[in-house]
Design a protein around this motif. Sequence first.
Motif, PDB file in Angstrom:
ATOM      1  N   MET A  36       0.687  -1.247   0.103  1.00 45.58           N
ATOM      2  CA  MET A  36       0.044   0.046  -0.114  1.00 45.58           C
ATOM      3  C   MET A  36       0.856   1.111  -0.005  1.00 45.58           C
ATOM      4  SD  MET A  36      -2.589   1.239   2.855  1.00 45.58           S
ATOM      5  CE  MET A  36      -3.513  -0.295   2.905  1.00 45.58           C
ATOM      6  N   ASN A  37       0.684   2.341  -0.788  1.00 40.93           N
ATOM      7  CA  ASN A  37       1.115   3.449  -0.814  1.00 40.93           C
ATOM      8  C   ASN A  37       0.471   4.524   0.328  1.00 40.93           C
ATOM      9  OD1 ASN A  37       2.089   6.174  -1.400  1.00 40.93           O
ATOM     10  ND2 ASN A  37       2.152   5.920  -3.477  1.00 40.93           N
ATOM     11  N   ASN A  38       1.371   4.319   1.303  1.00 42.12           N
ATOM     12  CA  ASN A  38       0.594   5.121   2.592  1.00 42.12           C
ATOM     13  C   ASN A  38       0.090   6.849   2.403  1.00 42.12           C
ATOM     14  OD1 ASN A  38       0.307   2.783   4.154  1.00 42.12           O
ATOM     15  ND2 ASN A  38       2.144   3.175   5.299  1.00 42.12           N
ATOM     16  N   SER A  39       1.217   7.178   1.437  1.00 44.78           N
ATOM     17  CA  SER A  39       1.066   8.673   1.387  1.00 44.78           C
ATOM     18  C   SER A  39      -0.328   8.896   0.399  1.00 44.78           C
ATOM     19  CB  SER A  39       2.280   9.048   0.588  1.00 44.78           C
ATOM     20  OG  SER A  39       2.731   8.574  -0.653  1.00 44.78           O
ATOM     21  N   LEU A  40      -0.529   8.083  -0.649  1.00 43.22           N
ATOM     22  CA  LEU A  40      -1.411   8.137  -1.505  1.00 43.22           C
ATOM     23  C   LEU A  40      -2.933   7.749  -0.480  1.00 43.22           C
ATOM     24  CD1 LEU A  40      -2.491   8.568  -4.281  1.00 43.22           C
ATOM     25  CD2 LEU A  40      -2.499   5.996  -4.563  1.00 43.22           C
ATOM     26  N   PHE A  41      -2.677   6.641   0.087  1.00 41.68           N
ATOM     27  CA  PHE A  41      -3.853   6.534   1.049  1.00 41.68           C
ATOM     28  C   PHE A  41      -4.544   7.601   1.981  1.00 41.68           C
ATOM     29  CE2 PHE A  41      -4.990   4.869   5.507  1.00 41.68           C
ATOM     30  CZ  PHE A  41      -6.088   4.598   5.157  1.00 41.68           C
ATOM     31  N   THR A  42      -3.378   8.309   2.702  1.00 39.50           N
ATOM     32  CA  THR A  42      -3.810   9.342   3.437  1.00 39.50           C
ATOM     33  C   THR A  42      -4.093  10.781   2.892  1.00 39.50           C
ATOM     34  OG1 THR A  42      -1.263   9.886   3.753  1.00 39.50           O
ATOM     35  CG2 THR A  42      -2.600   8.317   5.208  1.00 39.50           C
ATOM     36  N   GLN A  43      -3.889  10.846   1.663  1.00 43.02           N
ATOM     37  CA  GLN A  43      -3.760  12.150   0.927  1.00 43.02           C
ATOM     38  C   GLN A  43      -5.341  12.456   0.889  1.00 43.02           C
ATOM     39  OE1 GLN A  43      -2.652  11.969  -3.178  1.00 43.02           O
ATOM     40  NE2 GLN A  43      -2.763  13.972  -3.591  1.00 43.02           N
ATOM     41  N   ASP A  44      -5.445  13.869   1.477  1.00 44.10           N
ATOM     42  CA  ASP A  44      -6.816  14.570   1.240  1.00 44.10           C
ATOM     43  C   ASP A  44      -7.715  14.378   2.491  1.00 44.10           C
ATOM     44  OD1 ASP A  44      -5.953  15.674  -1.216  1.00 44.10           O
ATOM     45  OD2 ASP A  44      -7.067  14.152  -2.258  1.00 44.10           O
ATOM     46  N   ILE A  45      -7.232  13.699   3.382  1.00 42.64           N
ATOM     47  CA  ILE A  45      -7.980  13.233   4.595  1.00 42.64           C
ATOM     48  C   ILE A  45      -8.224  14.459   5.406  1.00 42.64           C
ATOM     49  CG2 ILE A  45      -8.191  12.032   6.629  1.00 42.64           C
ATOM     50  CD1 ILE A  45      -7.084   9.612   5.494  1.00 42.64           C
ATOM     51  N   ARG A  46      -9.443  15.018   5.661  1.00 36.16           N
ATOM     52  CA  ARG A  46      -9.404  16.273   6.647  1.00 36.16           C
ATOM     53  C   ARG A  46     -10.226  16.045   7.831  1.00 36.16           C
ATOM     54  NH1 ARG A  46     -12.542  19.785   2.344  1.00 36.16           N
ATOM     55  NH2 ARG A  46     -12.307  21.358   4.121  1.00 36.16           N
ATOM     56  N   ALA A  47     -10.914  14.906   7.829  1.00 35.46           N
ATOM     57  CA  ALA A  47     -11.798  14.545   9.112  1.00 35.46           C
ATOM     58  C   ALA A  47     -11.597  12.950   9.386  1.00 35.46           C
ATOM     59  CB  ALA A  47     -13.236  14.880   9.030  1.00 35.46           C
TER      60      ALA A  47
END
Length: 234
Positions: free
Chosen positions: A1-12
Motif C-alpha cells: 500500500m502506498n501510505n502517502s496516497l492512502f492518507t492524501q486529502d483526509i481532513r476529518a
Amino acid sequence: MNNSLFTQDIRAISFDLDDTLWDNRPVLKAAEQALCDWLAEHYPRIGEAYDCEALYRLRHALYASRPDLHHDMTELRKVFLAQLALDTGYDRSLVEPAFEMFIEARHRITLYDDVIPGLERLRRDGYLLGALTNGNTSIERLGIDHLFDFSVTSEEAGAAKPEPRMFEMACERSGIGPEGMLHVGDEPTTDIEGARRAGIRCIWMNRQNARLETAVEPDAMVHDMQELLSLLQS
C-alpha cells in the motif's frame, strides 16, 4: 500500500467508541451485574425469578426479536425493563430508575492510555474529529466531548452502522465529503463494511490482534493510536 496516497486529502476522522477507544467488555459486564443486583434489591420478585444469566438471555432474545430497535439501545433497554416489570407483577415505574442506574454504570469506562494523547495530536495536526456509535454512551457524559468536533449516534440517525446514514450525517456535520473522511473502528461489519457502503476510507483498529472475519477489507489496519498516527504521518 502506498501510505502517502492512502492518507492524501483526509481532513476529518471519525472514531467508533466501544472497543476502539476503551475495552467495553468489562464495562458492560459490570453494568449488567450492577443492574441485576439493583433489581434484586429493589424489586425482589425479579431476583427470585431470574438470575443475572437469565436476564442476559432474556435481553438478547428481545434484541433478536426487535430489529426495529437495533439503532436505539436506550429504548431497547427500557422495553426490556418494562416487560420484566410486567412479567413479575410490577408497574412501569421501575423503568426509569433502573435505566438510570444502568446507564451510570455503563459510563464507568477507562480509556486506553493512548487515546487522549492520540486525539490531541490529531487535533493539533489539523484534523476534524468525530465520534460515531451504535451504543448509548455519551461523549458529553464521559467528559471527552472537548476532544471531538462532531458526533453522531445511531439513535439520532434512526439507523445503526453498517447502514450508511450515520456516515452521511458525519459528513454533513463536519462539512467534509466522503472523499475527505476517514473512519476508524474495531468492528469488521459495522465499521469497515459501513464505511465502505458510504464511500469512506476506513482503518481497522485491531487492538486484540483478531482475525478479519469479513470479505470487506479495510484500507489499513492498526493496533493502537500510535500506529494510526504513524500511518497518517507517513
